[in-house]
Design a protein around this motif. Structure first.
Motif, PDB file in Angstrom:
ATOM      1  N   ALA A  13     -10.365 -14.781 -32.782  1.00 36.98           N
ATOM      2  CA  ALA A  13     -10.277 -16.501 -33.029  1.00 36.98           C
ATOM      3  C   ALA A  13      -9.269 -16.392 -31.356  1.00 36.98           C
ATOM      4  O   ALA A  13      -9.121 -17.379 -30.924  1.00 36.98           O
ATOM      5  N   LEU A  14      -7.904 -15.907 -30.895  1.00 34.52           N
ATOM      6  CA  LEU A  14      -8.091 -15.975 -30.253  1.00 34.52           C
ATOM      7  C   LEU A  14      -7.985 -15.247 -28.270  1.00 34.52           C
ATOM      8  O   LEU A  14      -7.089 -15.371 -27.477  1.00 34.52           O
ATOM      9  N   LYS A  15      -8.958 -15.175 -28.667  1.00 35.77           N
ATOM     10  CA  LYS A  15      -9.766 -13.587 -27.286  1.00 35.77           C
ATOM     11  C   LYS A  15      -8.774 -12.512 -27.325  1.00 35.77           C
ATOM     12  O   LYS A  15      -8.948 -12.333 -26.181  1.00 35.77           O
ATOM     13  N   ARG A  16      -7.927 -12.272 -27.442  1.00 40.96           N
ATOM     14  CA  ARG A  16      -6.779 -11.702 -27.458  1.00 40.96           C
ATOM     15  C   ARG A  16      -7.629 -10.226 -28.101  1.00 40.96           C
ATOM     16  O   ARG A  16      -7.277  -9.442 -28.592  1.00 40.96           O
ATOM     17  N   LYS A  72     -13.990  -7.782 -25.919  1.00 40.72           N
ATOM     18  CA  LYS A  72     -14.502  -8.659 -25.344  1.00 40.72           C
ATOM     19  C   LYS A  72     -15.902  -8.967 -25.920  1.00 40.72           C
ATOM     20  O   LYS A  72     -15.989 -10.579 -26.153  1.00 40.72           O
ATOM     21  N   LYS A 105     -19.294  -7.637 -31.018  1.00 38.67           N
ATOM     22  CA  LYS A 105     -19.914  -9.223 -32.452  1.00 38.67           C
ATOM     23  C   LYS A 105     -20.097  -8.356 -33.509  1.00 38.67           C
ATOM     24  O   LYS A 105     -20.758  -7.334 -33.945  1.00 38.67           O
ATOM     25  N   ARG A 165     -14.143 -11.975 -44.664  1.00 38.00           N
ATOM     26  CA  ARG A 165     -14.635 -12.918 -43.456  1.00 38.00           C
ATOM     27  C   ARG A 165     -13.177 -13.360 -42.521  1.00 38.00           C
ATOM     28  O   ARG A 165     -13.451 -13.561 -41.560  1.00 38.00           O
ATOM     29  N   ASP A 166     -12.258 -13.234 -43.348  1.00 39.84           N
ATOM     30  CA  ASP A 166     -11.352 -13.647 -42.198  1.00 39.84           C
ATOM     31  C   ASP A 166     -10.954 -12.739 -41.806  1.00 39.84           C
ATOM     32  O   ASP A 166     -10.261 -12.837 -39.951  1.00 39.84           O
ATOM     33  N   ARG A 219     -13.168 -10.752 -40.054  1.00 34.31           N
ATOM     34  CA  ARG A 219     -14.646 -10.590 -39.031  1.00 34.31           C
ATOM     35  C   ARG A 219     -15.285 -10.892 -37.917  1.00 34.31           C
ATOM     36  O   ARG A 219     -14.056 -11.916 -37.229  1.00 34.31           O
TER      37      ARG A 219
END
Lengths: 407, 262
Positions: free
Chosen positions: B112-115, B259, B262, B87-88, B90
């Motif tokens: 998490a960073l959208k990077r 981006k 999901k 999950r980390d 995901r």
């Protein structure tokens, strides 16, 4: 201030309302909502006693983030990501934020994102010059990587291996700062309740930005332009009525042109970011460049060791607001690729003007499938007085431990 | 006329000899091209993959990945791997644009960073999510990425197989000196691959199971087992929900598209 806050609160209410309307559209779509998130208790231990009045020594807190996501068959979707932290000692670090609440509409020829969102621009690992859309949530972490949600309208037009983005940013988010009780601050508290603005519209000033993303061969290049409220406040020292020193954030209007580049040349990744920024207070350029090289199968067959080297220069020099005016950074990232996903990132930075040094380390590993342990450390090695920023933080070395439970 | 006929008949007689004089390298290449040709035209597919990682003590852990592939007429395939667990990680996405010539383009999306981060082609010999599969073992097998040599014919369980050796063209970045591949004579499906490391020591063995046939002609394995002989670790892949011709487009494999995944 109150008007502006109520504007933002109103905006939030509209989005929450919209979300609930969508939730109510039908039971089926409610069932199709993906819910994920995490809860993460964190403790920070500062071996040295606090230096400044009002500070508390150590710190325990818990962060919670939720992500609700729904996608329609045509690729359009809605995302809602609320975040909150509750801090035992520092009421400025106890805060909540809507990281994301946006609607994404995808068509054949363009994508539109409306709502609160997050955007990252840039290439480097340690110094981020170009990234400007979102405000830094500085109370979260001193490294400035955590960002606040930014209200935006974003239209993205792809063509071949390029994409062109336009942003309208109707509301400005102020940077968060540790309050009186918090460690990792200057002797003066930043008075976030009395921020000053160059533009009379204050937080309601509408900012614009655009970015062209180009991929050719082994290169990714981004050209960007921003016109609006500076995300980096100038901190102005003032005496308060009670006679204590305060820092007031002053947000000027700026324009900024930026370029960022990543090139994969053989085993090397070459990276560059540069900006030219002009406003009423300053006009300057800043640049950071470097490379990354990865050793595959380092000692252990599955382990990778990445070497990161960056050098940053800022035209404003040692008296400017930049922390990286003439600084070299060296990082090592060890990825064990074991079942626990163990990673260690160490960073060293050296200021060539003041000779100050800074070391940071972050280690993380998984326990089972849904728990992650992260250990973080920050060490300033007896910084000289002329490195003002690090000198203020000279007794704020810390070790942090965070346990993240994902669901 | 007679004088002319003779050389012609000689030529005709010689023809089968010319064919049999095909070198082992030519035969190896011919088999690789033929196998690739049989897979041409699949267009695109999606599948779910469950990886089971096992260390030498027998401890297991699982990773779930969604795979999307797009065939590219003039160049290598494009691929997306979307991580659902642990999950980390995901929401992390790996995007690759394979090229017939030169280095592949690869990016990683960190949610998490959208990077979106470009990663070096050196990475191809690195472990895919801590498994015994390297990135290069899971990337599309473009014919041009190897040179070939047919070695012998051999039975592998029930299958009459060609055994060929292949050598990575990008020797700098590949983790291997050579691969030994068993493909059956009927359909040219691989059943076993032996990987030899840069020091030419036997590193890993991959075996394929439970082939399914899709759209009447495209074979895909239902299970793949990779054993690392040097570390004692192994990784099993279970492939499920193969779907072909799902209507994926180039724009679904762009850097920009990362981006919104999901």
């Amino acid at each position: 201030m109150r008007d502006v806050n109520s504007f933002y609160q109103g905006l939030k209410k509209v989005f929450v309302f919209t979300l609930f309307i969508i939730l109510a559209i039908g039971y089926e779509s409610v069932m199709a909502i993906g819910l994920t998130g995490y809860i993460a208790p964190e403790g920070r231990y500062f071996p040295s006693d606090h230096l400044y009045m009002g500070q508390k020594d150590n710190d325990a807190s818990v962060a919670i983030q939720l992500e609700a996501y729904h996608e329609w068959g045509n690729g359009s979707s809605i995302t809602f990501v609320p975040f909150a932290r509750f801090d035992s000692n520092n009421n400025k670090r106890s805060h909540y934020d809507i990281r994301e609440l946006n609607f994404l509409w995808v068509t054949e020829s363009f994508e539109t994102r409306l709502g609160v969102g997050k955007v990252f621009w840039g290439a480097m690992e340690f110094v981020h010059l170009v990234d400007i859309i979102n405000q830094t949530d500085l109370v979260e972490n001193i490294d400035g990587v955590e960002k606040l949600g930014q209200p935006m309208l974003n239209v993205s037009i792809p063509f071949q291996s390029m994409s062109l983005d336009f942003f309208v940013l109707p509301y400005f988010r102020e940077r968060t700062f540790p309050g009186e009780e918090g460690r990792l601050r200057a002797p003066f508290v930043v008075d976030t309740n009395n921020a000053q603005y160059e533009d009379k519209a204050k937080q309601e000033h509408v900012d614009y930005a655009t970015r062209l993303n180009i991929t050719f061969d082994d290169f990714d290049v981004g050209l960007s332009f921003f016109n609006g409220t500076n995300r980096d406040p100038n901190l102005v020292q003032l005496m308060s009525s009670s006679g204590t020193d305060l820092l007031i954030p002053y947000y000027e209007q700026i324009r900024q042109a930026g370029i960022d580049l990543t090139g994969a040349l053989g085993e090397w990744l070459l990276k560059l970011e540069a900006i030219y920024r002009w406003g009423s207070l300053a006009e300057f350029y800043a640049v950071v460049g470097g490379f990354e090289y990865t050793f595959i199968g380092f000692v252990l067959p599955n382990a990778d060791l990445g070497m990161i080297v960056e050098y940053a220069h800022d035209q404003r020099g040692i008296d400017g607001m930049s922390l990286n005016q003439n600084d070299a950074m060296f990082g090592l990232r060890l990825v064990l690729n074991d079942q626990a996903g163990t990673e260690i990132l160490t960073g060293f930075s050296y200021d060539r003007d003041t000779h100050s040094k800074l070391a940071s380390v972050r280690m993380s590993r998984r326990i089972g499938d849904s728990v992650k342990l992260a250990l973080e450390g920050w060490i300033t090695a007896d910084p000289p007085k002329d490195d003002v920023f690090l000198y203020y933080l000279r007794d704020d070395d810390f070790i942090g431990l965070e346990v993240t439970f994902y669901y | 006329m007679k004088r002319l006929m003779l050389p012609l008949s000689v030529v005709l007689l010689l023809l089968p000899m010319v064919a049999s004089a095909e070198t082992v390298e030519e035969k190896g290449l011919r088999l690789a091209v033929e196998a690739a040709n049989r897979d041409h035209g699949f267009g695109d597919f999606t599948a779910d993959m469950v990886m089971t990682l096992r260390n030498k003590h027998g401890d297991e852990s699982e990773r779930q990945v969604r795979i999307k592939r797009l065939e590219n007429k003039n160049d290598g395939e494009k691929g997306l791997s979307i991580f659902d667990s642990p999950r980390d990680v995901r929401g992390t996405v790996f995007l690759s644009h394979s090229h017939k010539k030169g280095q592949d383009d690869q990016w990683l999306y960190l949610p998490a960073l959208k990077r979106v981060k470009r990663i070096s082609s050196r990475n191809k010999s690195g472990s895919f999510m801590g498994s015994e599969f390297a990135y290069e073992d899971l990337s599309s097998l473009e014919v041009e990425k190897y040179t070939y040599k047919w070695l012998r014919d051999e039975k592998f369980f029930d299958h009459d197989c060609y055994v060929s050796e292949s050598y990575p063209v990008d020797r700098r970045n590949s983790g291997y000196s050579r691969l030994l591949t068993w493909v059956d004579k009927d359909s040219l499906r691989p059943w076993k691959v032996e990987y030899y490391d840069r020091k030419n020591a036997h590193l890993k063995t991959l075996t394929f199971y439970d082939y399914g046939k899709y759209v009447d002609k495209y074979f895909r394995a239902g299970q793949m087992k990779m054993v690392n002989h040097q570390s004692g670790k192994s990784t099993d892949l279970r492939w499920m929900n193969y779907r072909f011709n799902t209507g994926l487009k180039d724009s679904d494999f762009s850097k920009n598209s990362l981006k919104r995944i999901k």
